[in-house]
Design a protein around this motif. Sequence first.
Motif: not given
Length: 422
Positions: A37-38, A74-75, A229-230, A259-260
């Motif tokens: 989702a990020i 995310s599935d 998100d990792a 992401e940043l």
Amino acid sequence: MTAAAALAASTAWTGAFAQEEGPIKVGILHSLSGTMAISETTLKDVMLMLIEQQNEKGGLLGRQLEPVVVDIASDWPLAAEKARELIEVEEVDAVFGCWTSVCRKSVLPVFEELNSLMFYPVQYEGEESQRNVFYTGASPNQQAIPAVDYLMNEVGVERWVLAGTDYVYPQTTNKILEQYLKDAGVADEDIMINYTPFGHSDWQTIVSDIKTFGSSGKPTAVVSTINGDANVPFYRELGNQGIDAVDIPVVAFSVGEEELAGLDTAPLVGHLAAWNYFMSVDTPENAEFIEAWHAFIGDEERVTNDPMEAHYIGFNMWVAAVEKAGSTEPDAVIENIVGVEVPNLTGGTAVMLPNHHITKPVLIGEIQADGQFDVVWETDGLVEGDAWSDFLPESAVLEADWTEPVMCGNFNTETQTCGSGS
């Protein structure tokens, strides 16, 4: 004709007319929850903006567009279910969606079976070309290979860490990169490969191993295909262990402005990303896009990124092909979309190629303290996306061409035959 037959014919005609005159439905298939989702929520938002803009222009074929949004969470099996729901139940005319390759692979059979259209906006590993899919993100020759060339030729890197999330995109991309590096004379002991699960959070040991690997005296870099998100704890741990871009630069393929936005970027200044668009690109087209985005989203702090530009390009290509065909019918769009040319946001144009990939510039950006990227290198012109890698022997003989007379996604140029699954 009996009264019953006349009524049935009238009802069928009225239904067809209503469908033709009703809204054109556009499916949006992204993760709005879970580890991806990020990255994907903003892609849903930009699609809503593009649809709204098109409606303000009068819609398409005289009809308004109606977005139909689903959360694939995310599935990946759920993604296939939701894709089928969009096509069979909601009767959408095209779908824009997915981020990960495992998502794309999950939904491919659905689009092929139901003969619908999907526009996929994210860089991926290549080794694929499907008639019903249009790949508006980068293939490896439009991102991964140029990034390695930059590090090798401009930075002088001799040791390589290939770090990725444990699924098909990083695995296949790293298979290509490993062979590319070995062809360039890099020894086995100078290549370290590491995979971690989606959402991985404990990076202390892995980052320590990277630090040790980079302490041999040879210039070392990390090529990152870590997704979702990792990335947040990964970059945080780099900072915690004092690894900066001078010591071991990281070039990322899945980290952009979005992401940043969730990170303290101070320790990351100087690390790199390879994309085909950055928010910092100074063109009139990009300035107009950013202004429209901020007005739509109501937040001057919200950033733009590469997959958003890919949706911008893909959406405009779909609109152009529908207008050219005079129909949203999938076969008509497929027949008319090859050769369609639309503006990108970096000052050039994107062309849909016969292999259903597009032309792109390649940019290397350096992370700045404000979370933006300073472009430090770019290709002289546009690069055509390859469906099949020239650096894998089994793929080098394949080409994709969805125009007559080839009409094949994996045509073997040696045997002059079309392979299975195309």
